[in-house]
Design a protein around this motif. Structure first.
Motif, short mmCIF file in Angstrom:
data_model
loop_
_atom_site.label_atom_id
_atom_site.label_comp_id
_atom_site.label_asym_id
_atom_site.label_seq_id
_atom_site.Cartn_x
_atom_site.Cartn_y
_atom_site.Cartn_z
N LYS A 216 8.42 9.07 5.65
CA LYS A 216 10.08 9.37 6.07
C LYS A 216 10.77 9.89 4.86
O LYS A 216 11.59 10.73 5.02
N ILE A 217 10.29 9.69 3.89
CA ILE A 217 10.96 10.33 2.71
C ILE A 217 10.89 11.55 2.49
O ILE A 217 11.77 12.69 2.46
N PHE A 218 9.55 12.22 2.73
CA PHE A 218 9.15 13.55 2.84
C PHE A 218 9.70 14.36 4.12
O PHE A 218 9.85 15.58 4.23
N THR A 219 9.63 13.83 5.47
CA THR A 219 9.88 14.27 6.55
C THR A 219 11.15 13.99 7.31
O THR A 219 11.74 14.73 8.13
N ASP A 220 11.61 12.68 7.10
CA ASP A 220 12.92 12.18 7.89
C ASP A 220 14.16 12.91 7.00
O ASP A 220 14.42 12.26 5.94
N LYS A 221 14.94 13.75 7.75
CA LYS A 221 16.13 14.24 6.88
C LYS A 221 17.25 12.98 6.76
O LYS A 221 17.74 13.12 5.69
N LYS A 222 17.36 12.15 7.71
CA LYS A 222 18.46 11.11 7.24
C LYS A 222 18.00 10.30 6.24
O LYS A 222 18.80 9.93 5.42
N TRP A 223 16.37 9.90 6.26
CA TRP A 223 16.14 9.03 5.09
C TRP A 223 16.43 9.76 3.83
O TRP A 223 16.93 9.21 2.79
N SER A 224 15.90 10.99 3.74
CA SER A 224 16.37 11.65 2.71
C SER A 224 17.72 11.79 2.10
O SER A 224 18.15 11.77 0.88
N ASP A 225 18.34 12.20 3.12
CA ASP A 225 19.83 12.00 3.05
C ASP A 225 20.44 10.77 2.39
O ASP A 225 21.34 10.73 1.48
#
Length: 352
Positions: A216-225
């Motif tokens: 999720k950190i690498f692919t999910d934009k919400k997670w990264s945000d």
């Protein structure tokens, strides 16, 4: 007379033998130069003919099939070579044939070699131009050999340096080959690397899990945000903490004075003790309030007493009202009116 006849006969034999030898030489030269058979012409262009000359042999599959007839310049960087080839071998030469220049032996004369085509089925025609390529020359070979020997010398020099380093007792390779403890350490390191690789192999499926946190950190934009915001908040917090610690280190700050001012610390200690004593008194007071025999406790917990107090207050209010009515009636009574007027005058004088 007989001697003269013998000499003439010998001369005739010698002349006949010379003529026969001359004819034989002309025949072999003609056969070699394709002077007596049916021929056709091929042409090829070279950047460098490398010593090829007119009359040099032309070979196909190792067989002499013709000669070089003419060599002319086309330009300052291109040379045209004209070949005379036997007609009977024309059917073996295809349009994709290639001409190259080689040596007849290691140090022999230059010859031209035709390599027959392999893909085309079309036979060359008279005056056709066939492709050419530059073959390896003896000078190039010597240059390559010289380069190889130079490289070999460089390699041997490096090997000498390497071997001298190898013989150094303090070198790494010497320790690897001779020091058992060092070798054991390397073995342990390799074993640890193997264990780490196995652990990494177990960890990689977690990375590839789409529902995993790392994925999720690498692919999910919400997670990264969210993580980026968290990091930004941490940075802000660190700045606030830095400001706070700066204030703490200020000598005029209360906390700094608490940690360094003995008088203030003693004063706060006395205050804490007084608060502790007050809290003890408050506990004692509240325990008394919670005593069932206490008036406040009865007022708060006994409904009958509360109603009695309420009725008493109501009766007092009624009594006060009735007293006021009696006072008003007395003021209007002719017997007591003089008394109230006299008292009113005295009150007025006191105010003045």
């Amino acid at each position: 007379m007989s001697n003269e006849s013998s000499n003439n006969w010998k001369l005739g034999v010698f002349v006949a033998a010379g003529i026969l030898l001359f004819i034989t030489a002309i025949y072999f030269i003609g056969v070699n130069r394709n002077l007596f058979g049916s021929n056709f012409v091929l042409r090829s262009e070279f950047k460098n003919v490398s010593g090829l000359k007119q009359g040099s042999n032309v070979r196909l599959s190792g067989i002499n099939i013709g000669t070089v007839n003419k060599i002319d310049f086309i330009s300052d960087s291109l040379v045209l070579v004209k070949l005379v080839i036997r007609k009977d071998v024309q059917k073996y030469i295809k349009t994709d044939a290639v001409a190259s220049i080689a040596s007849d032996g290691l140090m022999g004369d230059k010859i031209l070699i035709i390599s027959p085509g392999t893909t085309s089925t079309t036979i060359v025609k008279d005056n056709d131009v066939i492709a050419s390529y530059k073959t390896i020359e003896i000078d190039d070979l010597f240059s390559s050999i010289k380069q190889s020997t130079d490289n070999a010398k460089t390699i041997t020099d490096e090997l000498v340096k390497f071997s001298s380093k190898m013989n150094n007792k303090n070198s790494l390779l010497t320790k690897i080959m001779t020091n058992k403890d060092f070798a054991s350490s390397i073995d342990r390191t390799i074993e640890n690397l193997q264990i780490s690789s196995r652990e990494l192999a177990k960890f990689t499926p977690l990375l590839n899990n789409k529902n995993g946190i790392i994925a999720k950190i690498f692919t999910d934009k919400k997670w990264s945000d969210n993580i980026e915001n968290s990091i930004s908040n941490l940075q802000n917090s660190s700045r606030e903490i830095s400001i706070f610690t700066t204030k703490l280190n200020d000598k005029n700050n209360v906390l700094s004075q608490l940690s360094s001012n003995d008088t203030l610390a003693i004063s706060i200690e006395k205050t804490v003790r007084n608060l502790e004593k007050s809290s003890d008194d408050l506990i004692e007071f509240t325990s008394k309030i919670n005593n069932d025999e206490n008036v406040l406790s009865k007022l708060t917990n006994n409904p009958k007493l509360g109603k009695s107090v309420d009725s008493t207050i109501i009766n007092i209010e009624k009594g006060v009202g009735e007293l006021r009515e009696l006072e008003a009636a007395a003021r209007n009574n002719f017997l007591l009116r003089g008394y109230f007027n006299k008292k009113k005058k005295e009150t007025g004088k006191q105010k003045r």
